[in-house]
Design an enzyme around this catalytic site. Structure first.
Site: not given
Ligand code: CTP
Length: 435
Positions: A232-234
């Site tokens: 995932g990412n932030r």
């Protein structure tokens, strides 16, 4: 702040009691103005006890105080909840046959209306025309929520929950208070440069997206590796959600395709997780749309294979104490570039308007802005919103600083630091000029 709470004659009038409490507990001075029909659902003693003020639906009480003019003139906010089909029709045609309709004609403050009625009445072209008229005049219509109605039927028409309406009231009052204290240079306003200092004045831009269909993607995609893990990412999705809310406030019908949880009344929310699901949902809504905003942080890669059961560290720690420090290698494959696909799909038609986002860091090859301009050309979208990212910047924060670039124009609009709502308004100001 002085708030007039108008209540029209619908069964949802009971929910306005909770809204009144929330407003009063927050310290606002609330005057309740029910219609005669509203008093059939909730009586005057209830409103009087909860507000601490006398209550009358007509203009003949306390005439010496000229309430039919004074209440509207002095109000900082008027909210009508619920607003019935009849009340909307009266307001749209400027009738003034009771106290509430008089207040609506004399108010110069922000006006919020929360329609509630049966789905057929809401969908009727007459009601929709009245809503469009009111929206164009700067009234903030909070679209009804979908769900169980009075009888056995379900559909759009429910009054949103009091907490939601209360949040809309506070936002409207904060906006108009900021605008009142702001001396924005005409030049800055003309360039639609929005920041916390140049907040939108009441009604500015309102209604300019009426009837437009808008698709916004938001949040970071999650690419599953096994049943418990994902790449995932932030991205928090906050900027995308703010864009969706702002578009709805300006009259658009909004589809929000998001990987972040969202319960936004009046917005058609499609929950997705992966880039492939996001692609499918965005493409499904694309055909009917006037604008697509790709605010999502779409993962460029996903694991080539999904392990249907949890990947084990397995035999790495042996009973005899020896360690197996081997680790799996994860092979990635590319995800489709949704934005590029949208640009290809619309071909030379120029419709819908396509807006991309770019999260950039400056490096030896160029500044954030140079990377942004190159990306705008490469992607072929109409508008690119460039975010500088890095330590402590943007992700999850409530404020944002962006530069809005337009293809074919050397001008750029710098926005912020400003709330994500104000950044959204600035983006829509630019997009509206392209529609
Ligand atoms: N985007 C997309 N599909 C992808 C990746 C990105 O639609 N698979 C969209 C994003 O929603 C955003 C824009 O493309 O609107 C720019 O994303 P970004 O990741 O900055 O662009 P990339 O082309 O992936 O460039 P970079 O090499 O800088 O990551």
């Amino acid at each position: 702040m002085r708030v007039v709470l108008g209540v029209a004659g619908g069964i949802a009038a009971y929910k306005a009691c909770s809204l009144l409490r929330l407003l009063a507990e927050a310290g606002h001075d609330v005057t309740v103005v029910p219609t005669a029909a509203a008093l059939k659902f909730v009586g005057a003693p209830t409103w009087a006890a909860l507000s601490g003020k006398p209550v009358s639906p007509d203009v003949w009480s306390s005439v010496h105080e000229v309430p039919h003019v004074r209440l509207g003139q002095e109000a900082d906010l008027v909210i009508v909840a619920p607003a019935t089909a009849d009340l909307l029709a009266k307001a749209a045609t400027g009738q003034a046959d009771d106290l509430l309709t008089n207040v609506l004609l004399t108010a110069r403050c922000p006006v919020v209306m929360a329609p509630a009625m049966h789905t057929e009445m809401w969908d009727h072209p007459a009601t929709q025309a009245n809503v469009s008229t009111l929206t164009e005049r700067g009234v903030h219509i909070v679209p009804p929520a979908s769900g169980r109605l009075t009888g056995k039927d379900t559909g759009p028409g429910r009054l949103p929950e009091p907490e939601v309406l209360y949040a809309v009231c506070e936002r409207e009052m904060a906006r108009s208070a900021t605008a009142a204290h702001t001396v924005a240079s005409a030049d800055a306003a003309a360039r639609a440069t929005t920041s916390a200092d140049v907040a939108r004045g009441p009604g500015r831009g309102r209604g300019d997206l009426t009837g437009r269909r808008v698709v916004v993607s938001a949040g970071g995609t999650r690419e599953p590796l096994d049943p418990v893990r994902y790449l995932g990412n932030r991205s928090s999705g906050k900027q995308g959600h703010a864009l969706a809310v702002s578009a709805a406030e300006r009259g658009a019908r909004v589809t929000l395709v998001t990987s972040a949880a969202a319960d936004l009344p009046g917005i058609d929310v499609v929950a997705v997780e992966t880039a492939l699901q996001m692609r499918e949902a965005v493409l499904a809504a694309f055909a009917d749309s006037d604008v697509v905003v790709m605010a999502a942080a779409v993962a460029d890669f996903r694991p080539a294979a999904y392990a249907p059961s949890k990947i084990k560290k397995s035999h790495s720690a042996h009973v005899d104490g020896s360690e197996d420090d081997s680790a799996p290698t994860i092979t990635l494959v590319r995800n489709p570039d949704i934005l590029a696909e949208l640009v290809r799909a619309r071909g030379g038609s120029g419709s819908p308007v396509i807006v991309g986002f770019a999260a950039e860091t400056g490096d030896d090859d160029g500044t954030v802005l140079e990377h942004g301009r190159a990306k705008l050309e490469r992607k072929g979208c109409d508008v690119l919103v460039v975010n500088e990212v890095g330590e402590g910047k943007t992700f999850g924060a409530d404020d944002n600083t962006v530069t809005v670039l337009r293809r074919g124009s050397d001008e750029s609009v710098e926005v912020g630091p400003a709330t994500k709502a104000a950044v959204s308004d600035a983006v829509w100001d630019v997009v509206a000029t392209l529609l």
